[in-house]
Design an enzyme around this catalytic site. Structure first.
Site, PDB file in Angstrom:
ATOM      1  CG  ASP A  67      -5.889 -39.573 -41.099  1.00  0.00           C
ATOM      2  OD1 ASP A  67      -5.603 -38.574 -41.449  1.00  0.00           O
ATOM      3  OD2 ASP A  67      -5.515 -40.552 -41.937  1.00  0.00           O
ATOM      4  CG  ASN A 136      -1.013 -49.824 -47.804  1.00  0.00           C
ATOM      5  OD1 ASN A 136      -1.724 -49.166 -48.036  1.00  0.00           O
ATOM      6  ND2 ASN A 136      -0.576 -50.240 -46.422  1.00  0.00           N
ATOM      7  CG  HIS A 138      -3.180 -46.270 -46.212  1.00  0.00           C
ATOM      8  ND1 HIS A 138      -1.730 -46.591 -46.276  1.00  0.00           N
ATOM      9  CD2 HIS A 138      -3.273 -44.983 -46.003  1.00  0.00           C
ATOM     10  CE1 HIS A 138      -1.300 -45.352 -46.104  1.00  0.00           C
ATOM     11  NE2 HIS A 138      -2.166 -44.672 -46.057  1.00  0.00           N
ATOM     12  CD  GLU A 143      -2.003 -49.296 -42.951  1.00  0.00           C
ATOM     13  OE1 GLU A 143      -1.930 -49.380 -44.230  1.00  0.00           O
ATOM     14  OE2 GLU A 143      -1.185 -48.233 -42.311  1.00  0.00           O
TER      15      GLU A 143
HETATM   16  C1  GLP Z   1      -1.238 -41.021 -45.309  1.00  0.00           C
HETATM   17  C2  GLP Z   1      -2.350 -40.549 -44.798  1.00  0.00           C
HETATM   18  C3  GLP Z   1      -3.509 -40.486 -45.633  1.00  0.00           C
HETATM   19  C4  GLP Z   1      -2.895 -40.086 -47.119  1.00  0.00           C
HETATM   20  C5  GLP Z   1      -1.892 -41.441 -47.484  1.00  0.00           C
HETATM   21  C6  GLP Z   1      -1.127 -40.861 -48.706  1.00  0.00           C
HETATM   22  O1  GLP Z   1      -0.858 -42.135 -44.416  1.00  0.00           O
HETATM   23  N1  GLP Z   1      -3.052 -41.119 -43.435  1.00  0.00           N
HETATM   24  O2  GLP Z   1      -4.627 -39.698 -45.549  1.00  0.00           O
HETATM   25  O3  GLP Z   1      -3.678 -39.985 -48.223  1.00  0.00           O
HETATM   26  O4  GLP Z   1      -1.313 -41.660 -46.366  1.00  0.00           O
HETATM   27  O5  GLP Z   1      -0.145 -40.138 -48.349  1.00  0.00           O
HETATM   28  P1  GLP Z   1       0.723 -39.154 -49.331  1.00  0.00           P
HETATM   29  O6  GLP Z   1      -0.135 -38.270 -50.041  1.00  0.00           O
HETATM   30  O7  GLP Z   1       1.974 -38.600 -48.611  1.00  0.00           O
HETATM   31  O8  GLP Z   1       1.238 -39.840 -50.326  1.00  0.00           O
END
Ligand code: GLP
Length: 244
Positions: A67, A136, A138, A143
């Protein structure tokens, strides 16, 4: 899903790096799906150490990132292109022309989403997709409520996601409101998935992933239908969840 339980973040990162570097050595032209955020930082650090010590070569490796934020230039330190170059690509012998990240800074982002999906398909698909999980549920930037049939698309970010990611920006207002992300169906097409879950803030997400129903309200739940998912999870994320 195969669950590997480890003590802490360091151990998770090391095991994930061993998993990936072994596969790259076995198949030097592997296509890796990459993710960003806080979770994979230790994985990339360990992969760089392995590269320096064992000379694992990334020359033929191709990558597709999950992404990117819409509206950030590639030179913006908060863009995922900047992150990937800075945290990983600049430190290994990867050919940058083989690294793909959706462009969030083009005029026609809808077109970019279609093109990105096609690019993945034409290249033969992702062999191993590395994933993190949002609290959540995702995955990528898909989402809750995203269709399980979704391909690469443009999304509005949930307030909780923008708040969680605000730590990388000066303030919440600076966090983009939209992103371009592989869809759930895109992710599910990868041949293998390596999901990393660490820390107390992911306890509920882990419990939902393991025991909740499979539904679009919790995007990661679909992973239970994928034939080759490995989850590396640390004790902090397991504690008090109903995994045992
Ligand atoms: C982000 C990214 C995801 C990631 C997730 C968790 O928004 N787009 O690819 O896996 O949320 O993030 P973190 O590893 O900082 O907890």
């Amino acid at each position: 899903m195969k669950i590997i339980e480890v003590n802490d973040y360091q151990e998770m990162s090391k095991q994930a790096a061993d998993y990936i570097s072994n596969r790259v050595r076995k198949l030097p032209s592997l296509t890796l799906g990459l993710s960003t955020g806080g979770t994979p930082l230790g994985l990339y650090k360990n992969l760089i150490e392995d590269y320096k010590e064992n000379h694992t070569s990334y020359q033929k490796v191709k990558t597709f990132n999950l992404d990117e934020y819409v509206g950030l230039a590639q030179t913006n330190p908060n863009s995922y292109r900047y992150y990937m170059n800075d945290i990983f690509f600049n430190h290994i012998n990867i050919d940058k022309s083989k690294t793909n990240i959706p462009r969030g800074d083009v005029d026609d982002v809808e077109r970019e989403a279609l093109d990105y999906e096609q690019l993945i398909e034409r290249s033969g698909g992702v062999d191993i997709q590395i994933l993190g999980i949002g609290s959540n549920g995702h995955i990528g930037f898909n989402e809750p409520g995203t269709s399980f049939d979704s391909k690469t698309h443009i999304v509005e970010l949930a307030t909780s996601t923008r708040e969680a990611n605000a730590r990388f920006f000066n303030n919440l207002e600076e966090v983009p409101t939209r992103a371009i992300t592989m869809g759930i169906a895109t992710i599910m097409k990868s041949k293998e998935i390596l999901l990393l879950i660490s820390g107390e803030s992911k306890k509920e997400a882990l419990a939902n992933l393991m025991f909740g129903e499979i539904h679009e309200g919790f995007p990661a739940s679909i992973l239970r239908n994928h034939p080759a998912v490995t989850v590396i999870v640390d004790k902090a994320a397991i504690a008090e969840s109903k995994v045992h």
